[in-house]
Design an enzyme around this catalytic site. Structure first.
Site, PDB file in Angstrom:
ATOM      1  N   SER A 102       0.834  -1.202   0.000  1.00  6.36           N
ATOM      2  CA  SER A 102       0.000   0.000   0.000  1.00  6.36           C
ATOM      3  C   SER A 102       0.874   1.260   0.000  1.00  6.36           C
ATOM      4  CB  SER A 102      -0.949  -0.086   1.202  1.00  6.36           C
ATOM      5  OG  SER A 102      -1.920   0.910   1.145  1.00  6.36           O
ATOM      6  N   ASP A 152     -10.162  -3.913  -5.522  1.00  7.12           N
ATOM      7  CA  ASP A 152      -9.466  -3.075  -4.537  1.00  7.12           C
ATOM      8  C   ASP A 152     -10.033  -1.655  -4.609  1.00  7.12           C
ATOM      9  OD1 ASP A 152      -7.621  -1.453  -3.161  1.00  7.12           O
ATOM     10  OD2 ASP A 152      -5.976  -2.833  -3.570  1.00  7.12           O
ATOM     11  N   HIS A 183      -8.361  -4.528  -0.759  1.00  8.60           N
ATOM     12  CA  HIS A 183      -7.018  -3.967  -0.545  1.00  8.60           C
ATOM     13  C   HIS A 183      -6.182  -4.852   0.390  1.00  8.60           C
ATOM     14  CE1 HIS A 183      -4.225  -0.672  -0.953  1.00  8.60           C
ATOM     15  NE2 HIS A 183      -4.140  -0.488   0.346  1.00  8.60           N
TER      16      HIS A 183
END
Ligand code: MLT
Length: 204
Positions: A102, A152, A183
């Site tokens: 991320s 996502d 995610h």
């Protein structure tokens, strides 16, 4: 930068640079590094930015909207920190594989976008496009694994494909693996990253 370094049992292996997601720490990705190669050295770094107490690697103006000026500044700082850390901990600066999730994947991608020889390869887990409208360095042959989610909500499939295309256009060898757990990181995604790592040209 705040960090941990664990010397591996096999110093021929690349050193894993671990870059956490928003709100994470330098130790978050240790289990993932162990699943990919438990004999490699690891350098886990904590992002310098605090967003309401949550560590990050660069500032953002809103969810998914990056503060580009700060991104450039923090990318440079991380790039320079890697030189210092290699001297301090005596690992090969030219043999670094980033594993980022991320926000950590975004700063790893930003290292690739701004510096030709910062990383030898990268595992980008749920990354976004860090910047647009710049020419990337020559990344010929650099292996990149992208773990992405078809659903996502933060990194859309379109953006994943855009990032893969930008890296490929600069010569990187990109493998994209799709999951459908939003995610989140998944075990099967890490298993695929480990399979990719074993097959890459990176010296082991
Ligand atoms: C970012 O700000 O880097 C991305 O939105 C991912 C995240 O939520 O950290």
């Amino acid at each position: 930068m705040k960090h941990i370094f664990h010397k591996g049992t096999d110093l021929e292996k690349p050193t894993f640079l671990l870059l956490h997601g928003t709100g994470g720490t330098e130790t978050d990705l240790l289990p993932i590094a162990g699943m990919i190669d438990d004999s490699a050295s690891v350098l886990g770094v904590r992002g310098n930015i605090s967003e309401n107490g949550m560590p990050r690697f660069f500032k953002r103006l809103a969810e998914g909207v990056f503060d580009e000026e700060d991104l450039i500044k923090q990318t440079k700082e991380l790039h320079q920190f890697l030189d210092t850390a290699a001297d301090d901990h005596n690992f090969n600066r030219d043999h670094l594989l980033a594993i980022g999730y991320s926000n950590g994947a975004n700063i790893a991608a930003s290292l690739l976008f701004h510096y030709q020889n910062s990383l030898q390869g990268a595992v980008l887990l749920h990354p976004m496009v860090p910047r647009r409208g710049i020419e990337l360095p020559d990344l010929t042959g650099l292996p990149v694994f992208i773990g992405a989610g078809t659903n996502d909500p933060i990194c859309s499939p379109e953006e994943t494909r855009e990032l893969a295309e930008m890296l490929e256009k600069s010569g990187a060898t990109v493998e994209v693996h799709w999951e459908n757990q939003g995610h989140q990181l998944t075990k099967s995604e890490i298993d695929k990253a480990a399979e990719w790592y074993r097959a890459t040209s990176i010296k082991k």
